[in-house]
Design a protein around this motif. Structure first.
Motif, PDB file in Angstrom:
ATOM      1  N   GLY A  81     -16.846  32.571  -0.651  1.00 39.56           N
ATOM      2  CA  GLY A  81     -15.501  32.871  -1.131  1.00 39.56           C
ATOM      3  C   GLY A  81     -15.327  34.334  -1.431  1.00 39.56           C
ATOM      4  N   ALA A  82     -16.322  34.936  -2.080  1.00 34.51           N
ATOM      5  CA  ALA A  82     -16.207  36.346  -2.448  1.00 34.51           C
ATOM      6  C   ALA A  82     -16.236  37.230  -1.213  1.00 34.51           C
ATOM      7  CB  ALA A  82     -17.345  36.727  -3.396  1.00 34.51           C
ATOM      8  N   GLY A  83     -17.084  36.862  -0.250  1.00 39.21           N
ATOM      9  CA  GLY A  83     -17.175  37.703   0.934  1.00 39.21           C
ATOM     10  C   GLY A  83     -15.931  37.686   1.775  1.00 39.21           C
ATOM     11  N   SER A  84     -15.112  36.637   1.609  1.00 38.63           N
ATOM     12  CA  SER A  84     -13.895  36.545   2.414  1.00 38.63           C
ATOM     13  C   SER A  84     -12.748  37.350   1.837  1.00 38.63           C
ATOM     14  CB  SER A  84     -13.466  35.081   2.520  1.00 38.63           C
ATOM     15  OG  SER A  84     -13.054  34.601   1.258  1.00 38.63           O
ATOM     16  N   LEU A  85     -12.931  37.926   0.661  1.00 39.47           N
ATOM     17  CA  LEU A  85     -11.852  38.666   0.016  1.00 39.47           C
ATOM     18  C   LEU A  85     -11.905  40.131   0.410  1.00 39.47           C
ATOM     19  CD1 LEU A  85     -11.987  37.185  -3.574  1.00 39.47           C
ATOM     20  CD2 LEU A  85     -10.417  36.603  -1.750  1.00 39.47           C
ATOM     21  N   ALA A  86     -10.816  40.619   0.969  1.00 42.15           N
ATOM     22  CA  ALA A  86     -10.718  42.050   1.260  1.00 42.15           C
ATOM     23  C   ALA A  86     -10.009  42.706   0.080  1.00 42.15           C
ATOM     24  CB  ALA A  86      -9.950  42.283   2.561  1.00 42.15           C
ATOM     25  N   LEU A  87     -10.764  42.923  -1.009  1.00 47.51           N
ATOM     26  CA  LEU A  87     -10.130  43.402  -2.233  1.00 47.51           C
ATOM     27  C   LEU A  87      -9.659  44.837  -2.106  1.00 47.51           C
ATOM     28  CD1 LEU A  87     -12.328  41.913  -5.086  1.00 47.51           C
ATOM     29  CD2 LEU A  87     -10.154  41.115  -4.206  1.00 47.51           C
ATOM     30  N   PHE A  88     -10.443  45.671  -1.468  1.00 46.08           N
ATOM     31  CA  PHE A  88     -10.077  47.077  -1.349  1.00 46.08           C
ATOM     32  C   PHE A  88     -10.424  47.522   0.063  1.00 46.08           C
ATOM     33  CE2 PHE A  88      -9.187  47.552  -5.720  1.00 46.08           C
ATOM     34  CZ  PHE A  88     -10.134  46.810  -6.406  1.00 46.08           C
ATOM     35  N   SER A  89      -9.402  47.929   0.798  1.00 44.83           N
ATOM     36  CA  SER A  89      -9.659  48.390   2.152  1.00 44.83           C
ATOM     37  C   SER A  89     -10.545  49.620   2.116  1.00 44.83           C
ATOM     38  CB  SER A  89      -8.336  48.724   2.844  1.00 44.83           C
ATOM     39  OG  SER A  89      -7.650  49.730   2.144  1.00 44.83           O
ATOM     40  N   GLY A  90     -11.505  49.673   3.010  1.00 48.01           N
ATOM     41  CA  GLY A  90     -12.390  50.826   3.076  1.00 48.01           C
ATOM     42  C   GLY A  90     -13.642  50.671   2.247  1.00 48.01           C
ATOM     43  N   LEU A  91     -13.726  49.627   1.379  1.00 46.71           N
ATOM     44  CA  LEU A  91     -14.941  49.392   0.608  1.00 46.71           C
ATOM     45  C   LEU A  91     -15.621  48.154   1.175  1.00 46.71           C
ATOM     46  CD1 LEU A  91     -14.028  50.028  -3.132  1.00 46.71           C
ATOM     47  CD2 LEU A  91     -15.320  51.479  -1.596  1.00 46.71           C
ATOM     48  N   ALA A  92     -16.530  48.352   2.111  1.00 43.12           N
ATOM     49  CA  ALA A  92     -17.227  47.231   2.723  1.00 43.12           C
ATOM     50  C   ALA A  92     -18.192  46.611   1.723  1.00 43.12           C
ATOM     51  CB  ALA A  92     -18.002  47.720   3.955  1.00 43.12           C
ATOM     52  N   PRO A  93     -18.502  45.308   1.857  1.00 41.94           N
ATOM     53  CA  PRO A  93     -19.450  44.680   0.940  1.00 41.94           C
ATOM     54  C   PRO A  93     -20.799  45.384   0.966  1.00 41.94           C
ATOM     55  CG  PRO A  93     -18.307  43.021   2.234  1.00 41.94           C
ATOM     56  CD  PRO A  93     -17.955  44.348   2.838  1.00 41.94           C
ATOM     57  N   VAL A  94     -21.405  45.527  -0.215  1.00 42.53           N
ATOM     58  CA  VAL A  94     -22.747  46.077  -0.314  1.00 42.53           C
ATOM     59  C   VAL A  94     -23.669  44.926  -0.642  1.00 42.53           C
ATOM     60  CG1 VAL A  94     -21.951  48.354  -0.998  1.00 42.53           C
ATOM     61  CG2 VAL A  94     -22.373  46.647  -2.749  1.00 42.53           C
ATOM     62  N   SER A  95     -24.912  45.209  -1.008  1.00 42.80           N
ATOM     63  CA  SER A  95     -25.862  44.140  -1.280  1.00 42.80           C
ATOM     64  C   SER A  95     -25.385  43.285  -2.450  1.00 42.80           C
ATOM     65  CB  SER A  95     -27.235  44.744  -1.602  1.00 42.80           C
ATOM     66  OG  SER A  95     -27.133  45.612  -2.714  1.00 42.80           O
ATOM     67  N   TRP A  96     -25.479  41.957  -2.263  1.00 41.90           N
ATOM     68  CA  TRP A  96     -25.047  41.038  -3.306  1.00 41.90           C
ATOM     69  C   TRP A  96     -26.155  40.864  -4.317  1.00 41.90           C
ATOM     70  CZ3 TRP A  96     -20.095  39.814  -3.288  1.00 41.90           C
ATOM     71  CH2 TRP A  96     -19.405  39.866  -2.070  1.00 41.90           C
ATOM     72  N   ALA A  97     -25.774  40.620  -5.564  1.00 37.25           N
ATOM     73  CA  ALA A  97     -26.771  40.420  -6.603  1.00 37.25           C
ATOM     74  C   ALA A  97     -26.394  39.221  -7.446  1.00 37.25           C
ATOM     75  CB  ALA A  97     -26.883  41.659  -7.489  1.00 37.25           C
ATOM     76  N   ALA A  98     -27.408  38.506  -7.897  1.00 34.50           N
ATOM     77  CA  ALA A  98     -27.240  37.451  -8.895  1.00 34.50           C
ATOM     78  C   ALA A  98     -28.171  37.812 -10.043  1.00 34.50           C
ATOM     79  CB  ALA A  98     -27.579  36.093  -8.316  1.00 34.50           C
ATOM     80  N   PRO A  99     -27.771  38.792 -10.850  1.00 35.09           N
ATOM     81  CA  PRO A  99     -28.690  39.326 -11.860  1.00 35.09           C
ATOM     82  C   PRO A  99     -29.011  38.298 -12.940  1.00 35.09           C
ATOM     83  CG  PRO A  99     -26.473  40.185 -12.198  1.00 35.09           C
ATOM     84  CD  PRO A  99     -26.449  39.453 -10.888  1.00 35.09           C
ATOM     85  N   LYS A 100     -30.191  38.440 -13.502  1.00 36.13           N
ATOM     86  CA  LYS A 100     -30.559  37.639 -14.668  1.00 36.13           C
ATOM     87  C   LYS A 100     -30.126  38.451 -15.892  1.00 36.13           C
ATOM     88  CE  LYS A 100     -34.531  35.420 -12.444  1.00 36.13           C
ATOM     89  NZ  LYS A 100     -33.885  34.111 -12.315  1.00 36.13           N
ATOM     90  N   PHE A 101     -29.050  38.023 -16.494  1.00 35.24           N
ATOM     91  CA  PHE A 101     -28.466  38.803 -17.577  1.00 35.24           C
ATOM     92  C   PHE A 101     -29.325  38.707 -18.833  1.00 35.24           C
ATOM     93  CE2 PHE A 101     -24.735  37.529 -14.989  1.00 35.24           C
ATOM     94  CZ  PHE A 101     -24.318  38.793 -14.609  1.00 35.24           C
ATOM     95  N   SER A 102     -29.623  39.881 -19.388  1.00 30.36           N
ATOM     96  CA  SER A 102     -30.377  39.916 -20.637  1.00 30.36           C
ATOM     97  C   SER A 102     -29.487  39.559 -21.819  1.00 30.36           C
ATOM     98  CB  SER A 102     -30.975  41.312 -20.852  1.00 30.36           C
ATOM     99  OG  SER A 102     -29.938  42.296 -20.875  1.00 30.36           O
TER     100      SER A 102
END
Length: 530
Positions: A13-34
């Motif tokens: 779902g997130a990858g299908s959103l073109a939120l800002f033209s010119g900002l291509a997706p970068v590496s996705w993260a699922a951080p372990k929040f401290s």
């Protein structure tokens, strides 16, 4: 409870959103929040008939580098419901919290029903859900509206007091929106007035609410300063309670800045770098639409909101396009030495835009802006009345004020109300048709809302200075040096303004009360004290 999300669906779902033209997706993260990632709360803004903006920013460690976030994009889900328990979810989706934008999320909702409340929240893998926020959509275009209720507030210097005025705003019933006129943060390391201002806790002990770090210049500096302010629970409560219509004034960048100029004479090409960093951080931390995202050509903050057929709200930018402030004394530098008929506080394009916007059939026109429009006067030694200098407000730009008045007169409007801030006082009065006739016909009514904390506790009653100003200014009905906010109750027949004051902000437990109430009728720009 910890919400477990299907990460494959979330990423799709997130990858299908073109939120800002010119900002291509970068590496996705699922951080372990401290720590809890929604430490800065949630917010909504700019209500339209079919939706509004919802905002959050991931910051598990708000004052740490990058807010404690990894330098990677993080998928975030959002939900909108017709009830506070989310039993009737009407929309949901995925957004991207990007490191380029300080891991902020702006979702522009559409397809909602007009003139009703909705509840929203955000979800991220590995953490508790965000706080729940609520906001109302605007009435449908041209619809008959029985009543609107707006709050006006701003100038919230963190070191100068507690934010309990925001807590009181969060508890005001039936708010349609809050206009924040600006000075959301302060850029300095320590405001000079704070040195002699004691802040106490509930037990009476002196405590520090000092700014974290030195004066701010880089985007990381500004992000950290916003994080310090937005960590306050009372401010978060106000944002969660109603949609905000966000503006900015000077301290979001630098005191008394004007277009390409700061007050210190910094070369414009250097100051513009600071201004861009500040505007990026402003966008990242407030609930505005992508149309307000700064770009290489600057930022377009001014915009228009309609609330059915009752109110048209013109949100102005009196900083980005103004000529430099006029010099006050001979020999001063980093200021303007001349004034002429073309001197502007809004710029030609915005002036034309406002004039065009006045051509509407709305029952009321609200000009929501930053600095004193109405002139103030002083009595000279010879007993004559003179215009009080105002280099950082519309009195420093009298030709621009005259053009505003002519625009109102040309459209034959008697229904213009101006909402203002900046001055750290409550001020109520009128904008005369002519500066040299303050006791003559008026073009508009102005309500200037005091600060949330800036200036500390202040002084109840009318100070000697304000009494002198009022005596020389027949167009001014009230001046008050306490903290607080204002409430606008608007109907087709009458505009009522409630001037609210806090009895203290330098210690917790401040009580709110009504200092005065005023009424205005749409067929005449005249104040009636109730």
């Amino acid at each position: 409870m910890t919400l477990v999300l299907d990460r494959r669906k979330l990423l799709a779902g997130a990858g299908s959103l073109a939120l800002f033209s010119g900002l291509a997706p970068v590496s996705w993260a699922a951080p372990k929040f401290s720590r809890y990632p929604f430490s800065l709360g949630v917010a909504a803004g700019d209500p339209w008939p079919d939706g509004f903006v919802i905002w959050t920013r991931l910051a598990p460690e708000p004052l740490a580098e990058h807010g404690g976030m990894p330098m990677a994009a993080v998928p975030v889900r959002w939900e909108v419901a017709e009830d506070a328990r989310f039993a009737r979810i009407v929309q949901s989706g995925a957004a991207v919290a990007r490191p380029e934008l300080g891991h902020s999320v702006h979702v522009e909702l559409g397809g909602l029903k007009p003139a009703r409340p909705y509840w929203y929240r955000f979800l991220v893998e590995g953490a508790e859900a965000s706080p729940v926020g609520t906001a109302r959509t605007a009435p449908a275009a041209g619809a008959t509206v029985d009543r609107l209720r707006l709050a006006v507030a701003g100038c919230q210097a963190y070191p100068q007091g507690w934010y309990e005025a925001w807590r009181h705003i969060s508890q005001e019933p039936d708010l349609d929106a809050v206009f924040h006129y600006g000075d959301y943060i302060y850029e300095s390391a320590m405001h000079p007035a704070t040195k002699n201002m004691l802040i106490r806790d509930a037990g009476g002990s002196i405590v520090s609410r000092d700014h974290f770090g030195d004066e701010i210049y880089s985007v990381d500096d500004y992000r950290r300063r916003y994080a310090q302010y937005k960590s306050d629970p009372d401010l978060q409560a106000a944002h969660a309670a109603a949609a905000f219509v966000m503006s900015f004034d000077d301290h979001e960048v630098d005191n008394n800045w004007a277009s390409r100029f700061d007050q210190d004479g910094t070369p414009p090409e250097a100051f513009l770098l600071r201004r861009f960093a500040a505007m990026q951080a402003w966008y990242e931390n407030v609930p505005v639409r992508r149309a307000q995202m700064p770009g290489p050509g600057g930022i377009t903050m001014y915009r228009r909101l309609d609330f059915g057929g009752l109110l048209r709200m013109h949100v102005l930018d009196t900083r980005s396009y103004r000529d430099d402030q006029p010099c006050e004394k001979p020999g001063e530098t980093a200021c303007r030495t001349t004034s002429g008929p073309e001197t502007t506080i809004m710029g030609k394009a915005q002036e034309a835009w406002l004039d065009q916007g006045f051509a509407s059939k709305a029952r009321w026109n609200l000009v929501a802006q930053q600095v004193f429009v109405m002139p103030l006067y002083v009595t000279a030694a010879d007993g004559t009345r003179q215009l009080r200098p105002g280099p950082d407000n519309w009195s420093g730009y009298p030709a621009a004020r005259a053009r505003l008045v002519r625009s109102i007169a040309r459209h034959k409007l008697s229904n213009v109300v101006i909402a203002t801030g900046d001055a750290h006082i409550h001020a109520v009065g009128t904008v005369p048709m002519r500066d040299d006739a303050p006791d003559g016909p008026a073009a508009a009514v102005e309500f200037l809302a005091t600060s949330i904390t800036s200036g500390g506790d202040g002084t109840p009653g009318e100070t000697p200075r304000h009494k002198t100003l009022r005596a020389a200014s027949p167009n001014v009905a009230l001046l008050n040096d306490q903290r607080g906010y204002q409430l606008f109750d608007i109907t087709a027949k009458e505009w009522r303004t409630d001037v609210k004051v806090m009895d203290q902000v330098q210690a917790p437990g401040g009580a709110i009360s009504s200092l005065a109430r005023f009424a205005v009728e749409p067929n005449r720009p005249m104040l009636h004290r109730l």
